[in-house]
Design an enzyme around this catalytic site. Sequence first.
Site, PDB file in Angstrom:
ATOM      1  N   SER A   1      29.566  60.889  71.120  1.00  0.00           N
ATOM      2  CA  SER A   1      29.359  59.442  71.231  1.00  0.00           C
ATOM      3  C   SER A   1      30.036  58.692  70.094  1.00  0.00           C
ATOM      4  O   SER A   1      30.314  59.239  69.031  1.00  0.00           O
ATOM      5  CB  SER A   1      27.863  59.121  71.219  1.00  0.00           C
ATOM      6  OG  SER A   1      27.177  59.890  72.160  1.00  0.00           O
TER       7      SER A   1
HETATM    8  N1  SAH Z   1      24.571  64.015  71.633  1.00  0.00           N
HETATM    9  C1  SAH Z   1      25.933  64.458  71.838  1.00  0.00           C
HETATM   10  C2  SAH Z   1      26.649  63.712  72.960  1.00  0.00           C
HETATM   11  C3  SAH Z   1      26.341  64.400  74.209  1.00  0.00           C
HETATM   12  S1  SAH Z   1      27.263  64.039  75.657  1.00  0.00           S
HETATM   13  C4  SAH Z   1      26.749  64.376  70.565  1.00  0.00           C
HETATM   14  O1  SAH Z   1      26.240  63.877  69.549  1.00  0.00           O
HETATM   15  O2  SAH Z   1      27.884  64.853  70.570  1.00  0.00           O
HETATM   16  C5  SAH Z   1      25.967  64.518  76.781  1.00  0.00           C
HETATM   17  C6  SAH Z   1      25.640  65.981  76.812  1.00  0.00           C
HETATM   18  O3  SAH Z   1      24.562  66.150  77.737  1.00  0.00           O
HETATM   19  C7  SAH Z   1      26.770  66.869  77.321  1.00  0.00           C
HETATM   20  O4  SAH Z   1      27.047  67.855  76.382  1.00  0.00           O
HETATM   21  C8  SAH Z   1      26.220  67.463  78.626  1.00  0.00           C
HETATM   22  O5  SAH Z   1      26.640  68.777  78.860  1.00  0.00           O
HETATM   23  C9  SAH Z   1      24.722  67.395  78.384  1.00  0.00           C
HETATM   24  N2  SAH Z   1      23.925  67.400  79.611  1.00  0.00           N
HETATM   25  C10 SAH Z   1      24.154  66.730  80.769  1.00  0.00           C
HETATM   26  N3  SAH Z   1      23.173  66.990  81.662  1.00  0.00           N
HETATM   27  C11 SAH Z   1      22.304  67.829  81.059  1.00  0.00           C
HETATM   28  C12 SAH Z   1      21.082  68.442  81.475  1.00  0.00           C
HETATM   29  N4  SAH Z   1      20.545  68.243  82.682  1.00  0.00           N
HETATM   30  N5  SAH Z   1      20.436  69.241  80.594  1.00  0.00           N
HETATM   31  C13 SAH Z   1      20.950  69.452  79.346  1.00  0.00           C
HETATM   32  N6  SAH Z   1      22.090  68.897  78.904  1.00  0.00           N
HETATM   33  C14 SAH Z   1      22.761  68.090  79.743  1.00  0.00           C
END
Ligand code: SAH
Length: 213
Positions: free
Chosen positions: A60
Site C-alpha cells: 500500500s
Molecule cells: N498489508 C499489505 C498489503 C496487502 S495487499 C502490505 O503492507 O504490504 C492485500 C493482501 O491480501 C494480498 O497479499 C492478498 O494476497 C491478501 N489476501 C487477499 N484475500 C485474502 C484472503 N481471503 N485471506 C488472506 N489474505 C488475503
Amino acid sequence: MGSSLEQISLIMQLRKHGIHDTRVLRAMELVPREKFVEEAFIDQAYADTALPIACGQTISQPYIVAFMTQSLGPEPGDTVLEIGTGSGYQAAVLSHLCREVLTIERYKELQKSALKQFDKLGISNVTTIIGDGWIGWPPNAPYDRIIVTAAAPEAPKALLDQLKEGGRMVIPLGETRETQQLVQIEKTVDGLEQKELLPVRFVPLVKGRVKRG
Ligand code: SAH
C-alpha cells in the site's frame, strides 16, 4: 536505525497531509520500507505510492498505511489481527505500536518473504498465518483491533465476531474498485457503529482456497 533524507521527507509529507499521531509517525520512521519492496522498485521505496509485489499483489501507499494505522488507534497493550500480510510492511509498522500482531495471508510465498524481513529487522511480536481472511483466526480471538488490507463487499461476519467489545476494525468496503470506502467499525455495548473515512483502492479480499505455492 538511521533515517534517510528521502524517508524524512516522506514523514514530513505525511504530517502535512494530516497524520498527526506522533506514535504513528515514529513507527513509520522506524520501518525501512525499502526492505519490503521488490528490488526493481527500491528507488521508489519512499515515494508516496503503492507498488507491485509478488503474486500480483501490492504494497500500500505509505499515506494509506499511516492513515489506516492512525484510524485503527492501536494501544501499547493491544493484540491486533491483520488480514492480508502482503509485503509485511503494514504489520511491521503495527509491531511498534502494540503488544502483538497476528497477520493472515493466503499466499505462502508472500508469508515467507514477510517473515524473512521481520527476522532481519528483529521484529519478534508478529505471527504470520497462512489462512483465509474471511474466516479470521478464532484461536486467539477476541482482538482489540482488526485491520483488513484487502477490499470486501461487506465486513466478514467472522471478523466482526472476533472483534472485542470496545474494539475497532478498519476495512475497505465496496463492490467495485471504483466505489471502495475505507470504513471504521466500532463494536460497542449497543452494537456496531460504522463511519466512512476515505475513498480507497485495494486489491480484493478473495474468497476461497489458500495458495500453497
Ligand atoms: N498489508 C499489505 C498489503 C496487502 S495487499 C502490505 O503492507 O504490504 C492485500 C493482501 O491480501 C494480498 O497479499 C492478498 O494476497 C491478501 N489476501 C487477499 N484475500 C485474502 C484472503 N481471503 N485471506 C488472506 N489474505 C488475503
